[in-house]
Design a protein around this motif. Structure first.
Motif, PDB file in Angstrom:
ATOM      1  N   THR A  85      -4.215   3.949  -0.092  1.00  0.00           N
ATOM      2  CA  THR A  85      -3.863   2.791  -0.173  1.00  0.00           C
ATOM      3  C   THR A  85      -2.369   2.024   0.342  1.00  0.00           C
ATOM      4  OG1 THR A  85      -2.975   1.837  -2.253  1.00  0.00           O
ATOM      5  CG2 THR A  85      -5.420   1.256  -1.966  1.00  0.00           C
ATOM      6  N   SER A  86      -2.089   1.224   1.329  1.00  0.00           N
ATOM      7  CA  SER A  86      -0.900   1.132   1.373  1.00  0.00           C
ATOM      8  C   SER A  86      -0.145   0.990   0.183  1.00  0.00           C
ATOM      9  CB  SER A  86      -0.535   0.342   2.425  1.00  0.00           C
ATOM     10  OG  SER A  86      -1.467   0.974   4.065  1.00  0.00           O
ATOM     11  N   PRO A  87       1.333   1.891   0.474  1.00  0.00           N
ATOM     12  CA  PRO A  87       1.854   1.104  -0.984  1.00  0.00           C
ATOM     13  C   PRO A  87       2.541  -0.764  -1.108  1.00  0.00           C
ATOM     14  CG  PRO A  87       3.494   1.973  -0.155  1.00  0.00           C
ATOM     15  CD  PRO A  87       2.408   2.139   0.608  1.00  0.00           C
ATOM     16  N   ARG A  88       2.348  -1.364  -2.600  1.00  0.00           N
ATOM     17  CA  ARG A  88       2.562  -2.561  -2.460  1.00  0.00           C
ATOM     18  C   ARG A  88       3.096  -3.040  -3.384  1.00  0.00           C
ATOM     19  NH1 ARG A  88      -2.419  -6.554   0.530  1.00  0.00           N
ATOM     20  NH2 ARG A  88      -1.008  -4.614   1.617  1.00  0.00           N
ATOM     21  N   ARG A  89       4.558  -3.858  -3.236  1.00  0.00           N
ATOM     22  CA  ARG A  89       5.081  -4.229  -4.507  1.00  0.00           C
ATOM     23  C   ARG A  89       4.363  -5.673  -4.970  1.00  0.00           C
ATOM     24  NH1 ARG A  89       9.833  -1.890  -4.977  1.00  0.00           N
ATOM     25  NH2 ARG A  89      10.886  -1.181  -2.917  1.00  0.00           N
ATOM     26  N   GLY A  90       4.564  -5.481  -6.729  1.00  0.00           N
ATOM     27  CA  GLY A  90       3.817  -6.397  -7.120  1.00  0.00           C
ATOM     28  C   GLY A  90       2.472  -5.846  -7.421  1.00  0.00           C
ATOM     29  N   GLY A  91       1.959  -5.401  -6.716  1.00  0.00           N
ATOM     30  CA  GLY A  91       0.496  -4.056  -7.674  1.00  0.00           C
ATOM     31  C   GLY A  91      -0.633  -4.643  -7.432  1.00  0.00           C
ATOM     32  N   GLU A  92      -0.439  -6.749  -6.469  1.00  0.00           N
ATOM     33  CA  GLU A  92      -1.892  -6.590  -6.080  1.00  0.00           C
ATOM     34  C   GLU A  92      -2.440  -6.157  -4.500  1.00  0.00           C
ATOM     35  OE1 GLU A  92      -3.476  -8.195  -7.942  1.00  0.00           O
ATOM     36  OE2 GLU A  92      -2.175  -8.803  -9.542  1.00  0.00           O
TER      37      GLU A  92
END
Length: 330
Positions: A85-92
């Motif tokens: 996946t692409s990284p995404r802060r917050g984890g959702e």
């Protein structure tokens, strides 16, 4: 001439973030459950990554999936073309990824690796592993599905282990596509139109495996990058009732979007051939039957977009037989 025999490619990657979550539905007629997969059968492994939860606030998580034997959580190396996946802060994350070529066997493990990109370059901070049969619990393959995410199994929350992964969990759902080997026999045609001023028609059939229905749009006269595989019969000269009796075999990843494009050509050597008619056969129609069960198909040809209308084409019929069998890893 058009050169045949180009192989179909396979790959890994992301289906895309922001895709609507899959809707649970009962297994439709013609679908096949994961419990029916054969040992060593080739599949594409699909993973809907819902979230990484419990990570520190400064973590910028990304999830990768791999299939294989046991791996050391503290010795994970990056791989080329990861299913990640692409990284995404917050984890959702809410992203679907696919491992384009995997092998189903009882001993295989699915590894879910969590990477942290908060420092720029990604570093692995933990992983969870489970048997592939457990990952696919409740999943099924529907060759006629309209969505890439149809048939995903039950949602699973996995504890992520590793020196930097205290309290992490990954929430995911797994699914699969069955890889198959398709056999097509181009048998014969009836009532082909007259195309030549002197004589009738010099018929040749070309097959192309493509990712969309190209029968109602302009298509290139020479198969290119849009074709995952292509091949052609010999030319049968000067007859409206040609018999080719030619068999072809090709692999498919089972992607429900794939279509078998069937093109009838009139050979005009030494001039370029003329496309006479075309029809597109969804790969799901071929794969929906029983394995190694031959099906006869009487195909009605459509006019070719961008070409002069061919009189009498509506009377023509192309006779083919199709079958398939699971693709097994040798």
């Amino acid at each position: 001439g058009r050169v045949g025999g180009v192989g179909a490619g396979e790959g890994s990657g992301s289906v895309g973030p922001g895709v609507s979550p899959p809707v649970d539905s009962p297994m439709p007629a013609g679908a096949r459950p994961a419990s029916g997969l054969k040992d060593r059968q080739k599949i594409s492994l699909i993973c809907r990554v819902v979230a990484v939860r419990g990570a520190p606030a400064d973590c910028n998580p990304s999830v990768e999936i791999r299939v294989g034997s046991e791996i050391n959580a503290d010795d994970i190396k990056a791989v080329a073309r990861p299913a990640q996946t692409s990284p995404r802060r917050g984890g959702e994350l809410n992203e679907t990824i696919m491992l384009g070529s995997a092998v189903f066997e009882a001993s295989a493990l699915v590894h879910v690796i969590v990477w942290d990109y908060s420092g720029g370059d990604g570093r692995p901070c933990g992983r969870a592993s489970l048997p592939i049969g457990d990952a696919l619990k409740g999943a099924f393959y529907n060759p006629k599905a309209s969505s890439q995410e149809a048939g995903l199994g039950m949602e699973q929350t996995l504890d992520v282990e590793g020196k930097d992964a205290g309290g992490f969990t990954a929430v995911l759902r797994f699914g699969f596509w069955e890889h198959s080997k398709v056999t097509v026999k181009v048998d014969k045609a009836h009532k082909l139109p007259y195309m030549d001023l002197i004589g009738t028609i010099d018929g040749q059939v070309e097959l192309r495996l493509v990712n969309s229905d190209m029968s109602r749009e302009r298509f290139p006269h020479t198969a290119g990058e849009e074709s995952l595989w292509h091949a052609e019969t010999e030319v049968v000269s000067n007859t409206t009732e040609p018999v080719w009796a030619k068999k072809f075999h090709f692999p498919t990843s089972g992607d429900p979007r794939q279509q078998l494009l069937v093109i009838l050509w009139d050979d005009d050597t030494p001039m370029p051939a003329t496309p006479v008619g075309v029809v597109s056969l969804p790969i799901g129609d071929i794969l929906a039957g029983q394995p190694e069960s031959e099906q006869e198909r009487k195909l009605k040809l459509l006019q070719v977009v961008g070409e002069d209308k061919v009189d009498g084409l509506n009377h023509a019929r192309l006779i083919m037989h199709t079958s398939w069998k699971p693709a097994l890893h040798k």
